[in-house]
Design a protein around this motif. Structure first.
Motif, PDB file in Angstrom:
ATOM      1  N   PRO A  51     -25.508 -51.209  43.688  1.00 39.84           N
ATOM      2  CA  PRO A  51     -27.311 -51.277  42.967  1.00 39.84           C
ATOM      3  C   PRO A  51     -27.220 -50.358  41.876  1.00 39.84           C
ATOM      4  O   PRO A  51     -27.583 -50.716  40.552  1.00 39.84           O
ATOM      5  CB  PRO A  51     -27.504 -51.114  43.850  1.00 39.84           C
ATOM      6  CG  PRO A  51     -27.749 -51.005  45.042  1.00 39.84           C
ATOM      7  CD  PRO A  51     -26.155 -50.869  45.164  1.00 39.84           C
ATOM      8  N   SER A  52     -26.528 -49.804  41.859  1.00 41.50           N
ATOM      9  CA  SER A  52     -26.976 -48.562  40.315  1.00 41.50           C
ATOM     10  C   SER A  52     -26.431 -47.274  41.083  1.00 41.50           C
ATOM     11  O   SER A  52     -25.463 -47.342  41.867  1.00 41.50           O
ATOM     12  CB  SER A  52     -28.684 -47.689  40.701  1.00 41.50           C
ATOM     13  OG  SER A  52     -28.109 -47.054  39.782  1.00 41.50           O
ATOM     14  N   LEU A  53     -25.735 -47.291  39.658  1.00 38.02           N
ATOM     15  CA  LEU A  53     -23.952 -46.056  39.543  1.00 38.02           C
ATOM     16  C   LEU A  53     -24.578 -44.648  39.798  1.00 38.02           C
ATOM     17  O   LEU A  53     -23.508 -43.821  40.507  1.00 38.02           O
ATOM     18  CB  LEU A  53     -23.900 -45.344  38.013  1.00 38.02           C
ATOM     19  CG  LEU A  53     -22.845 -45.247  38.010  1.00 38.02           C
ATOM     20  CD1 LEU A  53     -21.741 -45.831  38.000  1.00 38.02           C
ATOM     21  CD2 LEU A  53     -22.684 -44.837  36.033  1.00 38.02           C
ATOM     22  N   SER A  54     -26.074 -44.419  40.708  1.00 31.83           N
ATOM     23  CA  SER A  54     -26.208 -43.384  40.931  1.00 31.83           C
ATOM     24  C   SER A  54     -26.061 -43.890  42.396  1.00 31.83           C
ATOM     25  O   SER A  54     -26.616 -42.032  43.132  1.00 31.83           O
ATOM     26  CB  SER A  54     -27.694 -42.827  40.157  1.00 31.83           C
ATOM     27  OG  SER A  54     -29.275 -44.294  40.814  1.00 31.83           O
ATOM     28  N   CYS A  55     -26.016 -44.145  43.390  1.00 34.52           N
ATOM     29  CA  CYS A  55     -25.823 -44.313  44.202  1.00 34.52           C
ATOM     30  C   CYS A  55     -24.352 -43.496  44.241  1.00 34.52           C
ATOM     31  O   CYS A  55     -24.230 -42.971  45.348  1.00 34.52           O
ATOM     32  CB  CYS A  55     -25.059 -46.199  44.895  1.00 34.52           C
ATOM     33  SG  CYS A  55     -27.114 -46.968  44.964  1.00 34.52           S
ATOM     34  N   ILE A  79     -21.434 -52.731  39.350  1.00 34.89           N
ATOM     35  CA  ILE A  79     -22.854 -52.024  39.608  1.00 34.89           C
ATOM     36  C   ILE A  79     -23.362 -52.939  39.321  1.00 34.89           C
ATOM     37  O   ILE A  79     -23.711 -53.822  37.632  1.00 34.89           O
ATOM     38  CB  ILE A  79     -22.157 -50.580  38.890  1.00 34.89           C
ATOM     39  CG1 ILE A  79     -21.193 -50.186  38.843  1.00 34.89           C
ATOM     40  CG2 ILE A  79     -23.695 -50.162  38.624  1.00 34.89           C
ATOM     41  CD1 ILE A  79     -21.358 -49.334  40.344  1.00 34.89           C
ATOM     42  N   LEU A  80     -24.541 -53.726  39.720  1.00 28.51           N
ATOM     43  CA  LEU A  80     -25.924 -54.404  39.226  1.00 28.51           C
ATOM     44  C   LEU A  80     -26.853 -53.993  37.889  1.00 28.51           C
ATOM     45  O   LEU A  80     -27.122 -54.615  37.618  1.00 28.51           O
ATOM     46  CB  LEU A  80     -26.519 -54.400  40.895  1.00 28.51           C
ATOM     47  CG  LEU A  80     -25.848 -55.267  41.773  1.00 28.51           C
ATOM     48  CD1 LEU A  80     -27.300 -55.428  42.636  1.00 28.51           C
ATOM     49  CD2 LEU A  80     -25.360 -56.380  41.485  1.00 28.51           C
ATOM     50  N   ASP A  81     -27.433 -52.313  37.335  1.00 29.32           N
ATOM     51  CA  ASP A  81     -27.512 -51.845  36.868  1.00 29.32           C
ATOM     52  C   ASP A  81     -26.624 -51.837  36.028  1.00 29.32           C
ATOM     53  O   ASP A  81     -27.067 -51.578  34.705  1.00 29.32           O
ATOM     54  CB  ASP A  81     -28.428 -50.687  37.217  1.00 29.32           C
ATOM     55  CG  ASP A  81     -27.771 -50.031  37.886  1.00 29.32           C
ATOM     56  OD1 ASP A  81     -26.363 -49.584  37.360  1.00 29.32           O
ATOM     57  OD2 ASP A  81     -28.850 -48.903  37.825  1.00 29.32           O
ATOM     58  N   PHE A  82     -25.459 -52.220  35.997  1.00 30.44           N
ATOM     59  CA  PHE A  82     -24.665 -51.809  34.827  1.00 30.44           C
ATOM     60  C   PHE A  82     -23.303 -52.849  34.629  1.00 30.44           C
ATOM     61  O   PHE A  82     -22.523 -52.863  35.380  1.00 30.44           O
ATOM     62  CB  PHE A  82     -24.340 -50.291  35.379  1.00 30.44           C
ATOM     63  CG  PHE A  82     -23.684 -49.966  33.601  1.00 30.44           C
ATOM     64  CD1 PHE A  82     -23.062 -50.175  32.507  1.00 30.44           C
ATOM     65  CD2 PHE A  82     -22.837 -48.046  33.520  1.00 30.44           C
ATOM     66  CE1 PHE A  82     -22.387 -49.812  31.778  1.00 30.44           C
ATOM     67  CE2 PHE A  82     -22.662 -47.175  32.354  1.00 30.44           C
ATOM     68  CZ  PHE A  82     -21.924 -48.479  31.588  1.00 30.44           C
TER      69      PHE A  82
END
Length: 180
Positions: A51-55, A79-82
């Motif tokens: 979902p997010s690179l922050s994961c 990456i869903l948000d990127f």
């Protein structure tokens, strides 16, 4: 095969974000058992949705390491948000290398500047020197006479032999300065 990976708080409810099995880790768990299990499961050509690179991490180093572990498996990562980011994108890898290197250089420069400010302010850096015990002169005399080894002398003073030898060098320097 298609897989997913995310990090969540324990109180959060997982919303499906891909068609395959989703591996999950809890925020704050640095051992990341879900990510390890995902890596063990992946085969060349699989797809991983995140979902997010922050994961992948909260620091550049963590992010870079996790990204490299995924790309080493030769899988496709989404990456869903990127969405512009693709696994085979060498620009991203080069950008991460640049950011990591710049971050390391900045941290090192700050560390050196801080140490210099401390020295300029009269602070002594490092471990506090061990005080030379009163018995040193007597033990040093026996060591000089050849009656004790450095290790035996150090044992009598309850210090390491390297500390004892450092004290001996200091004593020899002091004696040499007195004879000049």
């Amino acid at each position: 095969m298609q897989y997913g990976y995310t990090m969540m708080d324990a109180s959060q409810r997982i919303e499906p974000f891909c068609a395959g099995k989703i591996f999950l880790d809890q925020r704050g768990d640095e051992s990341r058992p879900g990510f390890r299990q995902l890596l063990h499961t992946l085969r060349k050509g699989d797809t991983v949705t995140i979902p997010s690179l922050s994961c992948l991490g909260s620091t550049l180093l963590q992010l870079s390491v996790k990204w490299e572990e995924l790309t080493d498996k030769e899988v496709s990562v989404s990456i869903l948000d990127f969405p512009e980011l693709k696994t085979g994108d060498r620009h991203f890898s080069r950008l991460m290398d640049y950011l990591l290197d710049t971050d390391r250089q900045m941290r090192r420069k700050k560390q050196v500047n801080g140490m210099q400010r401390a020295r300029d302010g009269g602070k002594r850096l490092g471990r506090k020197p061990k005080a030379i015990p009163d018995r040193f002169g007597e033990v040093y005399g026996e060591y000089e006479a050849g009656n004790l080894s450095a290790r035996d002398a150090a044992g009598l003073l309850d210090v390491s032999h390297t500390t004892f030898l450092r004290w001996c060098r200091r004593e020899e320097t002091r004696k040499a300065e007195l004879h000049v």
